[in-house]
Scaffold this active site. Structure first.
Site, mmCIF file in Angstrom:
data_model
loop_
_atom_site.group_PDB
_atom_site.id
_atom_site.type_symbol
_atom_site.label_atom_id
_atom_site.label_comp_id
_atom_site.label_asym_id
_atom_site.label_seq_id
_atom_site.Cartn_x
_atom_site.Cartn_y
_atom_site.Cartn_z
ATOM 1 C CB SER A 273 -0.854 -0.103 1.185
ATOM 2 O OG SER A 273 -0.661 1.144 2.100
ATOM 3 C CE LYS A 274 -2.015 6.280 -3.427
ATOM 4 N NZ LYS A 274 -2.307 6.742 -4.726
ATOM 5 N NE ARG A 275 -3.806 4.671 2.924
ATOM 6 C CZ ARG A 275 -4.220 5.144 1.594
ATOM 7 N NH1 ARG A 275 -4.053 6.088 0.774
ATOM 8 N NH2 ARG A 275 -4.751 3.872 0.902
ATOM 9 N NE ARG A 276 1.312 -1.876 4.773
ATOM 10 C CZ ARG A 276 -0.021 -2.501 4.688
ATOM 11 N NH1 ARG A 276 -1.046 -2.548 5.610
ATOM 12 N NH2 ARG A 276 -0.387 -2.879 3.403
ATOM 13 C CB VAL B 176 4.159 0.986 -3.540
ATOM 14 C CG1 VAL B 176 3.693 0.252 -2.327
ATOM 15 C CG2 VAL B 176 3.490 2.564 -3.703
#
Ligand code: GLU
Length: 468
Positions: free
Chosen positions: A234-237, A240
Site C-alpha cells: 500500500s502506498k501509505r505503508r 511502492v
C-alpha cells in the site's frame, strides 16, 4: 488476429511497482507475438488526476525500456466520453439496463443488509431517465460467466450472484467498469493483462462485452504484490513508488529483472538474467497465481550484482547524477566546483564493489570533495580511545616524511606505526580512518588516502589530533 494489449493506469499518484510489472508483462506478451501495446491513461476521476502523474507514468515507462513513440498512445479515457455514453444508451435501448432511484438506505431497509448487492427492486418498474437516477445493468438470472484467464484457468461466476450493477451514475456519467470495457472494445483489445485486484470486476465486464455484441478478450490476472507480512503493498505503508527506487539509484535493468520475478522465474534455477532471456522465456501460463512477495532486500542484492557487472566507465557515468546533481534527486553535499572527476574515477572501482544502490556513492566518496569530513560522532568516540592521540602523532610524523605518497607506502608505514604500539593494522587504521573520512567504514583506506593526497590527509590528521 493481431494481439492487442493495453496498459491502463490511472494517473492518481506515483507509479506503483505492481503497475510497472503489469506494464512489462503486457509489453513482453505483445512483443513475443508481434502484437500492439496501447497505453491508455484512465483519467476520468477528475478529482484525483493530475497531469504530472501522467508525465510520471510516461517517464517511468521510458526508464523501464517501454519508450515513448514505440507504442500506441498515450490515449486518454476522458477523450472517449461520447463512446461511453453511447454504450450506456445502447444497453438501455436493448433492455439490458434500467433506471433505478433506490438509495443505499432503501436497499438496506429492504434487505436488512443481509447481502451487500442490489436487490433488483427497480428492474421492472420502467422508470424514465431523470436526474439522480442511476442506470443499472440487468444481469442474467441463470447460468454462469466463465472467464478465460491465462493464469487462473477458468474462474466461474454464478450469474445469480452477480448483482445488477450501476453503469452510469445519477448525473449520467458512466462508471469505471463500463468506461474501461468500452475503451477496450473501441481500441480493439484482445488480451487484458492486469492486476488480480480487478478479478471481481471481470465477470461484470465480460457480461458487458457480450451484451454489447463483442467477443470478450482473453484475461490474465497477475498476482497481487505483498509485503513481508503478506499485506497487499500500500502506498501509505510500503515503499511502492517506482520513482523512489529510481531516485535511490536502482538500475532500470535490475528493477525490471526483479519485477518480472514476482510470480515467475526463468529456466534453469537462475534469477539474474539478461532482458533478452526474459523476453524470450516469459509465459503468462507459468505465472504463479498466489501473492508475490516484494522483497526489498532481495531487490537491493540484485541491484548490487547489476552494479558490479557494469563496465567501469558505465559505472562512473551511472553515478554522475548523484555526484553532480540533477533536478530529480538531492544535490550532493559538496560545492559542485570542488567535485574532481579524476579523483572520483580513481576510487570508482573500489566503490563499485561496495555499494548496492547508486545513491550510496555519495557517503562513500564525500571525504574527497568536502572541505572537512562529516564526522560520525559514534564512530569517533569508538576510534579515539586511549592511545589514539599518540598513534595519530606518530602517523602524522611518518606520513609527513614519506618519500612516495602511495597506498602501498602508506600501508607499510601505518603497519609499522601500529606494530611499535602492539597494534594490528586494523586497530591502527581506525583512528586514521575516522580522522580522514569521518566514518568507521568506507572504501579501502590507503587507496583513499592516496587519492586524497598528502596535504589534505595531513591537515585532517592534525586537526583530528587537536580535537582528541
Ligand atoms: N485504471 C485501472 C487501474 O489502474 C486499470 C484497470 C484495468 O487494467 O483494466 O487499476
Amino acid at each position: 488476429m493481431t494481439v492487442r494489449v493495453r496498459f491502463a493506469p490511472s494517473p492518481t499518484g506515483m507509479f506503483h511497482v505492481g503497475g510497472a510489472r503489469s506494464a512489462l508483462q503486457n509489453w513482453i506478451y505483445a512483443k513475443q507475438r508481434g502484437g500492439d501495446f496501447v497505453l491508455r491513461i484512465e483519467d476520468t476521476d477528475a478529482a484525483r488526476n493530475r497531469p504530472e502523474w501522467t508525465e510520471g507514468i510516461l517517464t517511468a515507462l521510458d526508464w523501464l525500456g517501454i519508450r515513448r513513440g514505440t507504442y500506441e498512445g498515450p490515449l486518454f479515457q476522458s477523450q472517449y466520453a461520447a463512446e461511453h455514453r453511447k454504450a450506456a444508451e445502447q444497453l438501455l435501448a436493448m433492455g439490458r439496463a434500467y433506471y433505478c432511484d433506490c438509495s443505499r438506505d432503501d436497499v438496506v431497509a429492504r434487505t436488512g443488509n443481509k447481502h451487500t448487492g442490489y436487490d433488483g427492486f427497480c428492474r421492472d418498474r420502467g422508470l424514465a431517465p431523470a436526474e439522480g437516477r442511476a442506470l443499472r445493468f440487468r444481469t442474467p438470472d441463470e447460468g454462469a460467466t466463465v472467464v478465460v484467464d491465462l493464469i487462473r484457468g477458468e474462474p466461474t461466476f454464478e450469474n445469480a450472484l452477480i448483482e445488477d450493477f450501476v453503469i452510469a451514475r445519477g448525473d449520467g456519467s458512466p462508471v469505471f467498469l463500463l468506461a474501461n470495457v468500452v475503451d477496450d472494445m473501441t481500441m480493439g483489445i484482445t488480451h487484458v493483462i492486469r492486476a488480480e485486484e480487478h478479478l471481481p470486476n471481470t465477470p461484470k465486464q465480460q457480461l458487458l462485452w457480450q451484451a454489447l455484441g463483442h467477443q470478450p478478450p482473453v484475461w490474465a490476472h497477475v498476482p497481487v504484490v505483498v509485503n513481508e507480512k503478506r499485506q497487499k503493498l500500500s502506498k501509505r505503508r510500503d515503499k511502492v513508488a517506482l520513482e523512489q527506487y529510481r531516485d535511490e539509484g536502482y538500475l532500470a535493468d535490475a528493477m525490471r529483472n526483479y519485477l518480472m520475478l514476482l510470480g515467475w522465474a526463468p529456466s534453469g534455477d537462475r534469477e539474474i538474467v539478461p532482458w533478452s532471456v526474459v523476453e524470450q522465456e516469459f509465459r503468462l501460463a507459468d505465472v504463479n497465481p498466489s501473492p508475490a512477495f516484494f522483497d526489498e532486500k532481495k531487490l537491493r542484492a540484485f541491484n548490487g550484482e547489476y552494479i558490479r557487472a557494469l563496465p567501469p566507465q558505465e559505472f562512473v557515468a551511472a553515478c554522475e547524477p548523484w555526484l553532480t546533481g540533477t533536478a530529480m534527486i538531492p544535490a550532493p553535499p559538496w560545492n559542485p566546483a570542488d567535485f574532481r572527476p579524476a579523483d572520483f574515477e580513481a576510487v570508482a572501482p573500489l566503490a563499485q564493489t561496495r555499494i548496492a544502490v547508486l545513491s550510496e556513492i555519495v557517503p562513500a566518496v564525500d571525504f574527497l570533495f568536502l572541505p572537512e569530513p562529516v564526522v560520525d560522532e559514534a564512530a569517533w568516540a569508538k576510534a579515539m580511545k586511549e592511545g589514539a592521540a599518540e598513534l595519530l602523532d606518530a602517523a602524522i610524523a611518518a606520513f609527513g616524511s614519506l618519500p612516495e605518497w602511495s597506498a602501498e607506502a602508506l600501508k607499510t608505514t601505518l603497519e609499522q606505526v601500529g606494530a611499535e604500539r602492539g597494534l594490528k593494522l586494523g586497530k591502527a587504521q581506525a583512528p586514521v580512518r575516522v580522522a580522514v573520512t569521518g566514518r568507521s567504514v568506507g572504501l579501502p583506506l590507503f587507496e583513499s588516502l592516496e587519492v586524497l593526497g598528502r596535504e589534505r590527509t595531513l591537515a585532517r590528521l592534525v586537526s583530528a589530533r587537536a580535537r582528541v
